[in-house]
Design a protein around this motif. Structure first.
Motif, PDB file in Angstrom:
ATOM      1  N   SER A  77      -2.081   5.696  39.589  1.00  0.00           N
ATOM      2  CA  SER A  77      -3.122   6.412  38.853  1.00  0.00           C
ATOM      3  C   SER A  77      -3.337   5.854  37.451  1.00  0.00           C
ATOM      4  O   SER A  77      -4.451   5.906  36.909  1.00  0.00           O
ATOM      5  CB  SER A  77      -2.787   7.906  38.772  1.00  0.00           C
ATOM      6  N   GLU A  78      -2.278   5.301  36.842  1.00  0.00           N
ATOM      7  CA  GLU A  78      -2.406   4.761  35.502  1.00  0.00           C
ATOM      8  C   GLU A  78      -3.306   3.516  35.466  1.00  0.00           C
ATOM      9  O   GLU A  78      -3.767   3.096  34.406  1.00  0.00           O
ATOM     10  CB  GLU A  78      -1.026   4.411  34.930  1.00  0.00           C
ATOM     11  N   GLU A  79      -3.529   2.915  36.635  1.00  0.00           N
ATOM     12  CA  GLU A  79      -4.331   1.687  36.696  1.00  0.00           C
ATOM     13  C   GLU A  79      -5.804   1.943  37.060  1.00  0.00           C
ATOM     14  O   GLU A  79      -6.588   1.004  37.146  1.00  0.00           O
ATOM     15  CB  GLU A  79      -3.726   0.723  37.729  1.00  0.00           C
ATOM     16  N   VAL A  80      -6.172   3.201  37.286  1.00  0.00           N
ATOM     17  CA  VAL A  80      -7.554   3.515  37.620  1.00  0.00           C
ATOM     18  C   VAL A  80      -8.447   3.191  36.430  1.00  0.00           C
ATOM     19  O   VAL A  80      -8.198   3.677  35.316  1.00  0.00           O
ATOM     20  CB  VAL A  80      -7.713   4.991  38.031  1.00  0.00           C
ATOM     21  N   PRO A  81      -9.484   2.381  36.578  1.00  0.00           N
ATOM     22  CA  PRO A  81     -10.355   2.030  35.459  1.00  0.00           C
ATOM     23  C   PRO A  81     -10.945   3.282  34.813  1.00  0.00           C
ATOM     24  O   PRO A  81     -11.478   4.157  35.477  1.00  0.00           O
ATOM     25  CB  PRO A  81     -11.452   1.182  36.109  1.00  0.00           C
TER      26      PRO A  81
END
Length: 315
Positions: free
Chosen positions: A309-313
């Motif tokens: 989730s931390e990598e979701v743009p």
């Protein structure tokens, strides 16, 4: 909460899988997702009206009472009085053989009110729902009213039992844009005036972004993200939510081009292993195919079922 339906060759299909969220008092929660994600099934299970053959498991807490463990008499007592529903197709939900006034007055009649008092209540409910000439309209049958007036009659019917929780299942789907706006303003006014808790089921993010304070996003029968509506829609923490927002540019900006979701939604009978969204997800990795992500808190009040989730743009 879990809901299973009969499947082919005596199998069971899980259409709602471990869904969990709260609907606080005086708050509108938007339940969003593509068609087939389990939104309406969740709402019907809350009301106690699942399809024939369905089995429900888990817990459904209502003021601390588990309604799934309650007897049928208690569920009937809750339905329509404490929890009521506005169905997306009032022409199908309303009885075509009965006049509108008789259907709205069903609960007051069951309470033993005199006929004159029931009539007064029905007129007042129709008037509150914005129906013009309520004394005349209450004598009409559903097919004699326009789509907007039928939906207002459906709202009056739902309010007749003075519920604390209102379930609104796609309440503006069959209406034109102008009538949609009026119905949504009406619902928002009633919700604020009465301090109702309201669950708004919709696939239209533009509607939810204007009405809801909290958002729950469903995909393939599971919750993939939930949190404050403004935060979730502006800074998604799940690739599916981000894809939904990109597909409806007016949620963020009216000038952005639409970017439709690739692929087809997963179905409960053919749900992929691991994360159900992984065949359509640009962030998918081997872990997503093998391991089902659990809903976890990613920030204060924000929850996401994504391994990355931390990598979701934009998150």
């Amino acid at each position: 909460m879990v809901v299973d339906l009969p499947g082919p060759r005596s199998t069971r299909v899980r259409v709602v899988d471990g869904v969990s969220f709260d609907v606080p008092r005086a708050t509108t929660v938007g339940l969003i997702g593509e068609s087939g994600s389990g939104k309406t099934m969740t709402a019907r299970a809350i009301l106690g009206l699942p399809p024939e053959g369905a089995t429900l498991a888990g817990r459904l807490l209502w003021h601390g009472e588990d309604l799934l463990a309650a007897d049928p008499e208690r569920r009937r007592a809750v339905r329509g009085r404490e929890i009521a529903m506005i169905f997306q197709d009032p022409l199908a939900a309303l009885n075509p053989t009965q006049r509108i006034g008789r259907q709205i007055g069903e609960i007051p009649r069951r309470d033993g009110l005199p006929r004159a008092e029931v009539r007064r209540r029905v007129v007042a409910l129709l008037d509150r729902a914005g129906v013009p000439e309520p004394e005349r309209r209450m004598r009409a049958h559903p097919h004699e009213l326009s789509g907007g007036l039928r939906q207002r009659a459906m709202i009056a019917t739902a309010l007749a039992g003075e519920p604390a929780l209102l379930l609104a299942d796609e309440p503006t789907t069959a209406l034109d844009v102008t009538v949609q706006s009026r119905i949504l303003r009406l619902l928002a006014h009633i919700q604020a005036a009465d301090g109702l808790a309201m669950l708004l089921v919709s696939h239209d993010l533009r509607v939810v972004s204007h009405v809801a304070q909290q958002v729950v996003v469903m995909y393939a029968g599971r919750v993939c993200e939930r949190g404050p509506a403004r935060d979730v829609l502006r800074h998604p923490a799940h690739p599916y939510t981000a894809a939904l927002v990109r597909s409806v540019p007016a949620v963020r900006t009216s000038t952005a081009p639409a970017d439709p979701l690739p692929g087809a939604p997963a179905t409960p009978s053919a749900r992929p292993t691991g994360c159900a969204f992984h065949p359509r997800c640009p962030l998918a990795r081997a872990r997503c195919r093998d391991e089902t992500p659990q809903v976890r808190e990613t920030a204060r009040g924000r929850w996401s079922a994504c391994h990355f989730s931390e990598e979701v743009p934009g998150s």
